[in-house]
Design an enzyme around this catalytic site. Sequence first.
Site, PDB file in Angstrom:
ATOM      1  N   HIS A   1      52.838  38.793  37.753  1.00  0.00           N
ATOM      2  CA  HIS A   1      52.118  39.386  38.890  1.00  0.00           C
ATOM      3  C   HIS A   1      53.027  40.141  39.862  1.00  0.00           C
ATOM      4  O   HIS A   1      52.533  40.799  40.777  1.00  0.00           O
ATOM      5  CB  HIS A   1      51.336  38.300  39.646  1.00  0.00           C
ATOM      6  CG  HIS A   1      50.273  37.679  38.795  1.00  0.00           C
ATOM      7  ND1 HIS A   1      48.997  38.181  38.698  1.00  0.00           N
ATOM      8  CD2 HIS A   1      50.327  36.614  37.948  1.00  0.00           C
ATOM      9  CE1 HIS A   1      48.301  37.453  37.840  1.00  0.00           C
ATOM     10  NE2 HIS A   1      49.083  36.493  37.372  1.00  0.00           N
ATOM     11  N   SER A  61      50.105  32.864  40.141  1.00  0.00           N
ATOM     12  CA  SER A  61      48.907  33.611  39.739  1.00  0.00           C
ATOM     13  C   SER A  61      47.677  33.252  40.560  1.00  0.00           C
ATOM     14  O   SER A  61      46.848  34.126  40.824  1.00  0.00           O
ATOM     15  CB  SER A  61      48.634  33.406  38.253  1.00  0.00           C
ATOM     16  OG  SER A  61      48.588  32.036  37.946  1.00  0.00           O
ATOM     17  N   LYS A  96      48.588  43.318  33.660  1.00  0.00           N
ATOM     18  CA  LYS A  96      48.313  43.442  35.096  1.00  0.00           C
ATOM     19  C   LYS A  96      48.621  44.889  35.516  1.00  0.00           C
ATOM     20  O   LYS A  96      47.911  45.783  35.124  1.00  0.00           O
ATOM     21  CB  LYS A  96      49.144  42.420  35.892  1.00  0.00           C
ATOM     22  CG  LYS A  96      48.531  41.006  35.867  1.00  0.00           C
ATOM     23  CD  LYS A  96      48.944  40.155  34.789  1.00  0.00           C
ATOM     24  CE  LYS A  96      48.314  38.813  34.789  1.00  0.00           C
ATOM     25  NZ  LYS A  96      47.909  38.273  33.540  1.00  0.00           N
TER      26      LYS A  96
HETATM   27  C1  PLP Z   1      51.832  34.071  35.635  1.00  0.00           C
HETATM   28  C2  PLP Z   1      51.276  34.455  34.298  1.00  0.00           C
HETATM   29  N1  PLP Z   1      52.067  34.352  33.219  1.00  0.00           N
HETATM   30  C3  PLP Z   1      51.616  34.684  31.997  1.00  0.00           C
HETATM   31  C4  PLP Z   1      50.337  35.124  31.793  1.00  0.00           C
HETATM   32  C5  PLP Z   1      49.868  35.449  30.413  1.00  0.00           C
HETATM   33  O1  PLP Z   1      49.757  36.823  30.274  1.00  0.00           O
HETATM   34  P1  PLP Z   1      48.699  37.541  29.317  1.00  0.00           P
HETATM   35  O2  PLP Z   1      47.353  37.366  29.941  1.00  0.00           O
HETATM   36  O3  PLP Z   1      49.149  38.947  29.355  1.00  0.00           O
HETATM   37  O4  PLP Z   1      48.782  36.906  27.993  1.00  0.00           O
HETATM   38  C6  PLP Z   1      49.491  35.267  32.883  1.00  0.00           C
HETATM   39  C7  PLP Z   1      48.123  35.763  32.683  1.00  0.00           C
HETATM   40  O5  PLP Z   1      47.172  35.476  33.304  1.00  0.00           O
HETATM   41  C8  PLP Z   1      49.956  34.904  34.172  1.00  0.00           C
HETATM   42  O6  PLP Z   1      49.157  34.983  35.237  1.00  0.00           O
END
Ligand code: PLP
Length: 416
Positions: A219, A191, A250
Amino acid sequence: MSQTGIDVFAKVRGHERAEILRAAQEADMLPFFRVVESPAAPVMEMEGAERVMLGSNNYLGLTGDPRVIAGAREALETYGTGLTGSRLLNGTTPLHLELEREIAAWMGTEDAIVFTTGHQANLGALGTLLGPEDTVIVDSADHASILDGCLLSKAKLRPFRHNKLDKLEKALSRAVNDPGGVLIVVDGVFSMEGDVAPLKEIADLAERYGARLMVDEAHGAGVLGARGAGASELLGVEDRVDLRMGTFSKSLASCGGFLAGSSEVIEYLRIQSRAFLFTASAVPAAVGAALAALRIVRSDEGPQLMAKVLENARHWREGLHGLGFRVIESENGIVTPVVPVLVEDDWKAGLLWKALWDAGVFVNVAIHPAVPPGGALLRTSVMATHDTATLDEALRRVGEVKAAFEAEHGALPSPL
Ligand SMILES: Cc1ncc(COP(=O)(O)O)c(C=O)c1O
């Protein structure tokens, strides 16, 4: 949190981070809690001024798409504003089930389960499938929600250095003596770094050591692979990944998360996962929007949008590189919409962020603990809806900011 609360927090943690963050916030140097005043777009209104948006995860630009808005509206009008209950009880609509079926078809898995957020999907998977007797091996750059899920499970945690296969193998060779099962969990696209895990080699190692593999496609989904199923698809390991996680927050232009895998595992999660059972289900509008966005991704238009966001990423990346920034590269050369610029120093990252904000360019800052100490970066990201002229205008402003910034604060890391 109150002033006292922050101080206690800093003390408990045994460092002065809260102090630094407070000072940075007082100096208006961080993007926290900025107010967005118009729909997500390449140029948008934020706190009374137009800013070029280069800090959104709306990769395909679908959050303002009329078809996605219509999907949300129809769901809202059919099922109301909220379901006021758990998925297990009164919180499942036909739309939730339809979305689960379509995600499974998209991911090419037997089944899928939808959670209220992506964070909860990771908690739900890891906190349920692992126990104290198991070992979980994570990349040190994995998302916080993966770490939270691991901590919840009380499994033995063995982190390995970001994308370093020799370190992963070392962790695996140690884990063979641990009791219980072994699970490797990695982000498909990281991320903050925007780079892509070497999933083929990781799958080889998992098989060699008898470990299972879970990939977070937050992502990568909607961006990578011919069907947009993510890094696992692009790298040809879909059938070798035991469990895939994704979010709607996203590319799918909404809010919520999912897990996709075998019927056996997904069914087990449906009845055992506390993060699924003990929270209200995703609101109908969020489900309707995600479903409409997913249908666009899976239509003939999907590959065009994906090609466009990646073309923009290449253009933006080359532009920043040309301005003399050190842009983090994926070791396997795969470009993603996340284009991180290394600053190293936390304080400088905040100052640079502020200078860009004042110049009408919005990006994100990642400082420790989001990145390793000394690894502060500006996390920039592009969307399919950016056009070259907008990106070029942003590059012009960024170039001017960089020159003035370096004259005052010294050189930023340059390309290697
Ligand atoms: C790699 C990754 N996994 C999980 C999440 C969590 O997702 P959410 O923001 O939809 O709860 C994010 C969110 O930023 C993320 O970047």
